[in-house]
Motif scaffolding. Sequence first.
Motif, short mmCIF file in Angstrom:
data_model
loop_
_atom_site.label_atom_id
_atom_site.label_comp_id
_atom_site.label_asym_id
_atom_site.label_seq_id
_atom_site.Cartn_x
_atom_site.Cartn_y
_atom_site.Cartn_z
N ALA A 274 0.92 -1.37 -0.02
CA ALA A 274 0.01 -0.09 -0.05
C ALA A 274 0.77 1.37 -0.20
O ALA A 274 0.39 2.36 -0.63
CB ALA A 274 -1.10 -0.10 1.08
N ASP A 275 2.07 1.31 0.64
CA ASP A 275 2.94 2.29 0.47
C ASP A 275 3.54 2.72 -0.79
O ASP A 275 3.98 3.80 -1.02
CB ASP A 275 4.11 2.03 1.63
CG ASP A 275 3.79 1.99 3.01
OD1 ASP A 275 2.54 2.53 3.40
OD2 ASP A 275 4.50 1.33 3.90
N ASP A 276 3.41 1.79 -1.86
CA ASP A 276 3.86 1.95 -3.18
C ASP A 276 2.78 2.62 -3.90
O ASP A 276 2.89 3.16 -5.08
CB ASP A 276 4.12 0.71 -3.92
CG ASP A 276 5.38 -0.02 -2.95
OD1 ASP A 276 6.35 0.53 -2.93
OD2 ASP A 276 5.23 -1.19 -3.02
N ALA B 273 3.41 6.19 -5.69
CA ALA B 273 4.48 5.99 -6.80
C ALA B 273 3.69 5.37 -8.03
O ALA B 273 3.86 5.88 -9.17
CB ALA B 273 5.53 5.52 -6.20
N ILE B 274 2.89 4.42 -7.75
CA ILE B 274 2.39 3.48 -8.97
C ILE B 274 1.48 4.58 -9.72
O ILE B 274 1.43 4.64 -10.76
CB ILE B 274 1.73 2.15 -8.38
CG1 ILE B 274 2.54 1.32 -7.83
CG2 ILE B 274 0.77 1.81 -9.38
CD1 ILE B 274 2.16 0.10 -7.29
N VAL B 275 0.60 5.20 -8.92
CA VAL B 275 -0.38 5.91 -9.42
C VAL B 275 0.11 7.17 -10.33
O VAL B 275 -0.28 7.49 -11.50
CB VAL B 275 -1.40 6.63 -8.42
CG1 VAL B 275 -2.55 7.33 -9.22
CG2 VAL B 275 -2.25 5.21 -7.88
N ALA B 276 1.18 7.46 -9.56
CA ALA B 276 1.90 8.92 -10.47
C ALA B 276 2.48 8.40 -11.67
O ALA B 276 2.38 9.15 -12.82
CB ALA B 276 2.95 9.43 -9.38
N MET B 277 2.94 6.97 -11.86
CA MET B 277 3.65 6.45 -12.92
C MET B 277 2.25 6.09 -14.10
O MET B 277 2.71 6.34 -15.08
CB MET B 277 4.38 5.27 -12.80
CG MET B 277 5.58 5.41 -12.12
SD MET B 277 6.58 3.84 -12.15
CE MET B 277 5.81 3.24 -10.51
N LEU B 278 1.12 5.89 -13.68
CA LEU B 278 -0.04 5.55 -14.37
C LEU B 278 -0.48 6.66 -15.04
O LEU B 278 -1.06 6.90 -16.34
CB LEU B 278 -1.26 4.78 -13.73
CG LEU B 278 -0.73 3.39 -12.88
CD1 LEU B 278 -1.86 2.92 -12.03
CD2 LEU B 278 -0.62 2.41 -14.21
N ARG C 59 -6.84 2.67 -3.26
CA ARG C 59 -6.73 1.81 -2.08
C ARG C 59 -7.52 0.84 -2.13
O ARG C 59 -7.31 -0.45 -1.79
CB ARG C 59 -6.70 2.71 -0.85
CG ARG C 59 -5.72 3.66 -0.62
CD ARG C 59 -5.61 4.36 0.74
NE ARG C 59 -4.39 5.09 0.99
CZ ARG C 59 -4.41 6.51 0.60
NH1 ARG C 59 -5.76 7.13 0.52
NH2 ARG C 59 -3.49 7.21 0.94
N ALA C 60 -8.86 1.06 -2.37
CA ALA C 60 -9.94 -0.23 -2.65
C ALA C 60 -9.25 -1.03 -3.51
O ALA C 60 -9.69 -2.29 -3.47
CB ALA C 60 -11.32 0.60 -3.00
N LEU D 54 -7.23 -6.42 -5.17
CA LEU D 54 -6.02 -7.01 -5.76
C LEU D 54 -5.24 -8.23 -4.65
O LEU D 54 -4.82 -9.14 -4.75
CB LEU D 54 -4.93 -6.11 -6.28
CG LEU D 54 -5.58 -5.53 -7.43
CD1 LEU D 54 -4.60 -4.62 -7.87
CD2 LEU D 54 -5.76 -6.35 -8.76
N ALA D 55 -4.89 -7.58 -3.56
CA ALA D 55 -4.32 -8.30 -2.31
C ALA D 55 -4.95 -9.58 -2.07
O ALA D 55 -4.42 -10.47 -1.66
CB ALA D 55 -3.75 -7.28 -1.35
#
Length: 151
Positions: free
Chosen positions: A11-13, A16-21, A40-41, A46-47
């Motif tokens: 979740a801490d990532d 950064a993931i959304v910024a790259m998307l 987050r939802a 996914l988890a």
Amino acid sequence: MSDFEIRPATADDLPAIVAMLADDPLGARRESPDDLTPYRAAFDRLAQDPNQRLVVAVHEGRTVGTLQLTIIPGLSRRGATRSVIEGVRIHADHRGSGLGTLLIEWAVEASRQEGCHLVQLTSDATRTDAHRFYERLGFEASHVGFKLALT
């Protein structure tokens, strides 16, 4: 490429993931990095799904790449399991570094380990550079895709 670590996303990532998307013309229209609530939802869903692999590539403690791998059991192709690669993104600072190749190679190997007979992906028709990249890695353009927006 040994200076990159590929690991499951946490979740801490998510920032950064959304910024790259969001860091390209298509993503800028679709993504909302200022509101991580829906991400987050989605991450929680996914988890909890054993057929999902959301991974990140980390370099010097910084999340610089990501992809999602979905394992799909099926009946077609004599009951073959396949995988789908999506959401492949590399931070602008690391494009051209070989990291994209490393992530795709990771996904193909993970697919083999899951017993997949086929790895597939889609890429927006406008992403011609991505198409050349995938073809260079052995993927073949084989189908015409269709989408139906539900929202």
